[in-house]
Design a protein around this motif. Structure first.
Motif, PDB file in Angstrom:
ATOM      1  N   ALA A  83       0.839  -1.200   0.000  1.00 19.69           N
ATOM      2  CA  ALA A  83       0.000   0.000   0.000  1.00 19.69           C
ATOM      3  C   ALA A  83       0.869   1.243   0.000  1.00 19.69           C
ATOM      4  O   ALA A  83       1.836   1.320   0.747  1.00 19.69           O
ATOM      5  CB  ALA A  83      -0.907   0.008   1.236  1.00 19.69           C
ATOM      6  N   VAL A  84       0.577   2.206  -0.824  1.00 18.61           N
ATOM      7  CA  VAL A  84       1.272   3.493  -0.841  1.00 18.61           C
ATOM      8  C   VAL A  84       0.248   4.595  -0.807  1.00 18.61           C
ATOM      9  O   VAL A  84      -0.910   4.410  -1.212  1.00 18.61           O
ATOM     10  CB  VAL A  84       2.170   3.640  -2.082  1.00 18.61           C
ATOM     11  CG1 VAL A  84       3.322   2.680  -2.030  1.00 18.61           C
ATOM     12  CG2 VAL A  84       1.358   3.465  -3.353  1.00 18.61           C
ATOM     13  N   GLY A  85       0.670   5.780  -0.344  1.00 15.61           N
ATOM     14  CA  GLY A  85      -0.251   6.898  -0.302  1.00 15.61           C
ATOM     15  C   GLY A  85      -0.510   7.459  -1.669  1.00 15.61           C
ATOM     16  O   GLY A  85       0.347   7.435  -2.529  1.00 15.61           O
ATOM     17  N   VAL A 125       1.410  10.489   1.335  1.00 14.51           N
ATOM     18  CA  VAL A 125       1.338   9.395   2.305  1.00 14.51           C
ATOM     19  C   VAL A 125       2.737   9.049   2.766  1.00 14.51           C
ATOM     20  O   VAL A 125       3.721   9.251   2.038  1.00 14.51           O
ATOM     21  CB  VAL A 125       0.640   8.164   1.700  1.00 14.51           C
ATOM     22  CG1 VAL A 125      -0.831   8.433   1.427  1.00 14.51           C
ATOM     23  CG2 VAL A 125       1.345   7.734   0.411  1.00 14.51           C
ATOM     24  N   SER A 126       2.814   8.494   3.958  1.00 12.29           N
ATOM     25  CA  SER A 126       4.080   8.077   4.549  1.00 12.29           C
ATOM     26  C   SER A 126       3.978   6.612   4.928  1.00 12.29           C
ATOM     27  O   SER A 126       2.877   6.046   5.001  1.00 12.29           O
ATOM     28  CB  SER A 126       4.387   8.923   5.790  1.00 12.29           C
ATOM     29  OG  SER A 126       4.469  10.290   5.459  1.00 12.29           O
ATOM     30  N   PRO A 127       5.119   5.947   5.149  1.00 16.36           N
ATOM     31  CA  PRO A 127       5.074   4.548   5.560  1.00 16.36           C
ATOM     32  C   PRO A 127       4.149   4.367   6.765  1.00 16.36           C
ATOM     33  O   PRO A 127       4.191   5.130   7.733  1.00 16.36           O
ATOM     34  CB  PRO A 127       6.519   4.235   5.897  1.00 16.36           C
ATOM     35  CG  PRO A 127       7.297   5.160   5.041  1.00 16.36           C
ATOM     36  CD  PRO A 127       6.511   6.426   5.010  1.00 16.36           C
ATOM     37  N   GLY A 128       3.285   3.378   6.714  1.00 10.94           N
ATOM     38  CA  GLY A 128       2.325   3.090   7.762  1.00 10.94           C
ATOM     39  C   GLY A 128       0.977   3.706   7.524  1.00 10.94           C
ATOM     40  O   GLY A 128       0.008   3.351   8.212  1.00 10.94           O
ATOM     41  N   ASP A 129       0.854   4.681   6.567  1.00 14.03           N
ATOM     42  CA  ASP A 129      -0.446   5.287   6.289  1.00 14.03           C
ATOM     43  C   ASP A 129      -1.328   4.312   5.496  1.00 14.03           C
ATOM     44  O   ASP A 129      -0.835   3.528   4.671  1.00 14.03           O
ATOM     45  CB  ASP A 129      -0.274   6.572   5.494  1.00 14.03           C
ATOM     46  CG  ASP A 129       0.366   7.681   6.309  1.00 14.03           C
ATOM     47  OD1 ASP A 129       0.373   7.547   7.541  1.00 14.03           O
ATOM     48  OD2 ASP A 129       0.851   8.650   5.688  1.00 14.03           O
ATOM     49  N   PRO A 130      -2.666   4.396   5.718  1.00 13.70           N
ATOM     50  CA  PRO A 130      -3.569   3.561   4.909  1.00 13.70           C
ATOM     51  C   PRO A 130      -3.849   4.202   3.545  1.00 13.70           C
ATOM     52  O   PRO A 130      -3.813   5.421   3.406  1.00 13.70           O
ATOM     53  CB  PRO A 130      -4.825   3.506   5.763  1.00 13.70           C
ATOM     54  CG  PRO A 130      -4.830   4.802   6.492  1.00 13.70           C
ATOM     55  CD  PRO A 130      -3.377   5.140   6.775  1.00 13.70           C
ATOM     56  N   VAL A 131      -4.136   3.364   2.539  1.00 12.40           N
ATOM     57  CA  VAL A 131      -4.597   3.794   1.210  1.00 12.40           C
ATOM     58  C   VAL A 131      -5.911   3.065   0.958  1.00 12.40           C
ATOM     59  O   VAL A 131      -5.985   1.834   1.094  1.00 12.40           O
ATOM     60  CB  VAL A 131      -3.579   3.467   0.116  1.00 12.40           C
ATOM     61  CG1 VAL A 131      -4.140   3.847  -1.257  1.00 12.40           C
ATOM     62  CG2 VAL A 131      -2.274   4.200   0.368  1.00 12.40           C
ATOM     63  N   THR A 132      -6.959   3.823   0.602  1.00 11.68           N
ATOM     64  CA  THR A 132      -8.300   3.244   0.517  1.00 11.68           C
ATOM     65  C   THR A 132      -8.866   3.456  -0.891  1.00 11.68           C
ATOM     66  O   THR A 132      -8.654   4.500  -1.516  1.00 11.68           O
ATOM     67  CB  THR A 132      -9.227   3.901   1.551  1.00 11.68           C
ATOM     68  OG1 THR A 132      -8.642   3.772   2.841  1.00 11.68           O
ATOM     69  CG2 THR A 132     -10.593   3.235   1.542  1.00 11.68           C
ATOM     70  N   THR A 181       6.228  10.221   1.064  1.00 13.22           N
ATOM     71  CA  THR A 181       7.182  11.053   1.818  1.00 13.22           C
ATOM     72  C   THR A 181       7.559  10.342   3.103  1.00 13.22           C
ATOM     73  O   THR A 181       6.831   9.471   3.596  1.00 13.22           O
ATOM     74  CB  THR A 181       6.570  12.411   2.149  1.00 13.22           C
ATOM     75  OG1 THR A 181       5.412  12.219   2.960  1.00 13.22           O
ATOM     76  CG2 THR A 181       6.178  13.180   0.882  1.00 13.22           C
ATOM     77  N   GLY A 182       8.756  10.703   3.633  1.00 14.48           N
ATOM     78  CA  GLY A 182       9.196  10.157   4.912  1.00 14.48           C
ATOM     79  C   GLY A 182       9.679   8.736   4.862  1.00 14.48           C
ATOM     80  O   GLY A 182       9.851   8.094   5.904  1.00 14.48           O
TER      81      GLY A 182
END
Length: 768
Positions: A16-18, A54-61, A158-159
């Motif tokens: 998953a990516v932002g 989005v950053s690592p750990g963020d959800p993508v829906t 990012t991040g």
């Protein structure tokens, strides 16, 4: 497309990516081109509902709706960055046909914008539909289908701590050294990678095996399973396949390609780290494929020969061959003209083969003219199109690897095409006595084959005779006189019988005995006879109804049908001491002079048509001009007068009577009744004898019967017109079947009868 879609779910969240865009709703309408029984799933609507950055750990829906016969599906989205690195975003399997799905942004991705490249939806049965910006692909196929999904979607991560090191292959080994087509093969791979990929629709790693012309690929996720694998396709042939290259890719899209040469190519170039060479055992990593039906070798010809050589246009020959191939299909022999002037100048002969091994096949010549053709080349083909070409000069070429020369002698395949000869260029049917003689010239075209014989057929009766190729004539005996026969002659060569040439002839009886005037100039009437050996003899009369001996006066008289005896004195302009011959050929009539002790040709009458008639006689002067004339009687009984002009030339013919068809013999007897007009005697088929007195004006008086049937049918020949007994009256000769020759002495008065019969000789059997 290789399906390892749901092999591992433990790392799914890492895909998953932002999404760094404003929420975009995408819709697709069901294409009308899809058939109602199409089971490939389709995305009706889809939208990304995540924050732009989005950053690592963020959800993508995502929010979506799908149409399919299955109850659940899986959805994968592929994104690519500016460097070409590709990542897959797995939103899960066993998703309902509509709803919301999400994933989590992993660490290790580059901090760069990415764009939507691909959307894939797969149902429970493995049917899938793949959407791109400018098209779609279905499995099963959906020809002509379109979509209106928007691919104008970008995102920025990012991040993240970017992974810029390509995966490293540390070891490899085949699971088995041999594998059959249609069964799995596996190559064990150990891979060192900080961020290993998760199995998805794209291959995370693959190995390519090749034999130089054909190749196959093993794919998979070696970090999850320790190997790559796959079913060896049935489209590759048998034989050894060496390891050619190994490709690996990590989560961040860094790749490394290991090649058999020992080089390693990493990507993206200039940014990803990794080795540039390797020492992996590519050379010893070879798998042998078995069980394939694919043919990749050119046929090999060891022998080709005619068992039965075709010789005529359209004929079929038999070829014996020896060849090696898995599936032989055909042999083609290319021929060209040996002279450059034949038609056609070149052509080919193709025959089907079945292989491998040796066998017999047939080949049919096309429609063509006669001549000789040389075998220029032979082409052998198999069922998959592999070929080998053997040329007359000993060169060999193939579409696969093969030798460059051969030792097969193509000259043994040369052909001489022949045809039946044409009809004889000339044919004549010469009528004879109860026989006929066919005479012909050879055909103008022999069909490229020597004439070996002739077939001669005579009809009615349909009898056929066979003679040799050098024959130019044939005499057919045993026929009936006064019968019209058709003779046909056909030439034969190695190709068979050619067309016939036909000619007609009507057989006629032959007159062999003749009373003449004083041919020997001794004051007495003589007899001329022609034997069956075609030799003429003169029998001098003794003036008392007998003969004084015989003298051979001529030979070679085979074509003479009748001799018309002399009527005038030797000093007259015609028939004076001479005889007129009528030949069976009908081409001319000749008159012969007695010169000392033999008959010699003296003049020719050319042309005339005496031979076309049933009877040819001369009673003497018929029209009262003191010149001997000729009478002919046709088969229909009409009588014609040929008036003597001078020196064997005639006026006519002029019809002077009819009804003479009932007579088997008509004899000119001169002045038989003493009225100084020349007369005729005729024998009917019933054996009665009749007298016709001449009028002196080209006609005859009413007939008078002078003989009954008791005696006259017993004679084979009758001859008259001279005083053979020396009493001053005309006489009649009669030859009996036993060879006895009689003279019947004329009365010289009244009704033209005879007074007595005298035996002349018992030795005239050779004239019967």
């Amino acid at each position: 497309m290789f399906r390892y879609v749901h092999a591992r779910r433990r790392l799914a969240a890492l895909l998953a990516v932002g999404v760094a865009v404003t929420t975009v709703a995408m819709t697709v309408s069901a294409p009308s081109a899809w058939a109602t029984d199409d089971v490939s799933p389709r995305i009706d609507t889809i939208s990304f509902t995540s924050a732009p950055d989005v950053s690592p750990g963020d959800p993508v829906t995502i929010s979506y709706s799908v149409t399919d016969a299955s109850s659940t599906v899986s959805i994968v989205a592929s994104f690519v960055d500016g460097a070409g690195r590709r990542t897959e975003w797995d939103f899960g399997s066993h998703l309902p046909l509509s709803g919301v799905a999400s994933s989590t942004v992993p660490d290790g991705l580059a901090d760069v914008p990415t764009s939507l490249l691909l959307l894939t939806v797969t149902d429970e049965s493995g049917n899938s539909t793949e959407y791109r910006a400018h098209g779609m692909t279905c499995d099963p196929a959906c020809p002509g289908a379109t979509h209106d999904l928007s691919f104008a979607t970008t995102l920025t991560v990012t991040g993240s701590t970017p992974d810029e090191v390509a995966p490293v292959v540390t070891s490899l080994a085949l699971a088995a050294p041999s594998v059959a087509v249609g069964t799995p093969a596996r190559l064990a791979l150990d891979v060192d990678e900080a961020h290993p990929p998760v199995t998805s629709l794209a291959s995370m790693a693959y190995a390519v095996f090749t034999n130089g012309s054909y190749s196959f690929r093993l794919t998979g996720d070696p970090t999850a399973f320790g190997s790559v694998g796959g079913v060896v396709p049935t489209s590759v042939p048998n034989g050894p396949y060496r390891l050619d290259s190994v490709y690996v890719r990590d989560l961040a899209g860094n790749t490394a390609t290991y090649r058999a040469s020992g080089s390693v190519q990493v990507w993206p170039q200039g940014s990803a780290g990794g080795p540039t060479t390797h020492t992996l055992p590519f050379a010893s990593t070879t798998v042998t494929v078995t069980g394939s039906s694919v043919d990749v070798t050119s046929p090999v010809l060891s022998r080709l020969a005619w068992m039965t050589r075709p010789t005529t246009s359209g004929s079929t020959g038999t070829l014996s061959y020896g060849a090696t191939d898995e599936a032989l299909a055909s042999v083609t022999i290319h021929y060209q003209s040996s002279t450059g002037f034949q038609t056609p100048l070149w052509w080919e002969l193709t025959s089907s083969l079945t292989g491998p091994g040796t066998g017999v096949t047939t080949a049919r010549l096309p429609s063509m003219g006669t001549g000789s053709w040389v075998a220029d080349s032979v082409v052998l083909r198999d069922a998959v199109g592999n070929y080998s070409e053997y040329d007359r000069g000993g060169m060999l070429s193939c579409n696969r690897a093969c030798a460059t020369t051969h030792a097969i002698d193509l000259s043994t395949l040369d052909l001489a095409v022949i045809a039946a000869p044409t009809a004889p260029s000339y044919l004549a049917a010469v009528p004879l006595d109860r026989s006929l003689r066919a005479q012909w010239d050879p055909p103008s075209e022999t069909g490229n084959s020597a004439v070996t014989g002739y077939a001669v057929t005579v009809s009615p009766g349909g009898r056929t005779y066979t003679v040799g190729g050098s024959a130019r004539s044939l005499t057919v005996t045993g026929l009936a006189d006064h019968t019209a026969y058709t003779v046909s002659v056909r030439a034969r060569n190695a190709a068979g019988l050619g067309p016939a040439r036909a000619a007609k002839a009507t057989t006629r009886p032959r007159q062999r005995l003749f009373i003449t005037t004083d041919v020997s100039n001794d004051g007495r009437a003589d007899i001329v006879g022609v034997t069956h050996g075609n030799v003429a003899y003169l029998y001098r009369g003794n003036g008392r109804g007998g003969i004084t001996g015989s003298t051979k006066v001529g030979s070679g008289l085979g074509d003479v049908r009748t001799l018309l005896p002399a009527l005038a004195k030797p000093t007259d302009d015609f028939f004076g001491g001479n005889v007129l011959s009528v030949s069976y050929t009908g081409t001319d009539e000749s008159w012969w002079a007695y010169n000392g002790n033999r008959l010699v040709p003296f003049n020719s009458i050319s042309p005339s048509t005496f031979n076309a008639y049933r009877h040819i006689v001369t009673p003497g002067d018929v029209n009262g001009d003191a010149k001997a004339d000729v009478l002919t009687i046709a088969d229909n009984g009409d009588m014609y007068l040929w008036a003597n002009r001078d020196w064997a030339r005639f006026w006519g013919p002029r019809k002077i009577g009819s009804g003479w068809q009932s007579y088997t013999t008509v004899v000119g007897v001169g002045d038989l009744d003493g009225d100084r007009r020349d007369d005729l005697v005729a024998r009917r088929s019933d054996g009665t004898l009749w007298f016709y007195g001449g009028t002196g004006t080209a006609g005859f008086r009413a007939r008078t019967q002078i003989g009954t049937s008791k005696g006259w049918n017993g004679f084979t020949q009758l001859a008259g017109m001279a005083d053979f007994t020396g009493d001053g009256r005309k006489d009649l000769l009669a030859l009996a079947p036993n060879g006895y020759l009689y003279v019947f002495t004329g009365t010289g008065t009244g009704r033209g009868g005879f007074t007595s019969r005298i035996l002349v000789s018992k030795g005239f059997g050779s004239f019967i």
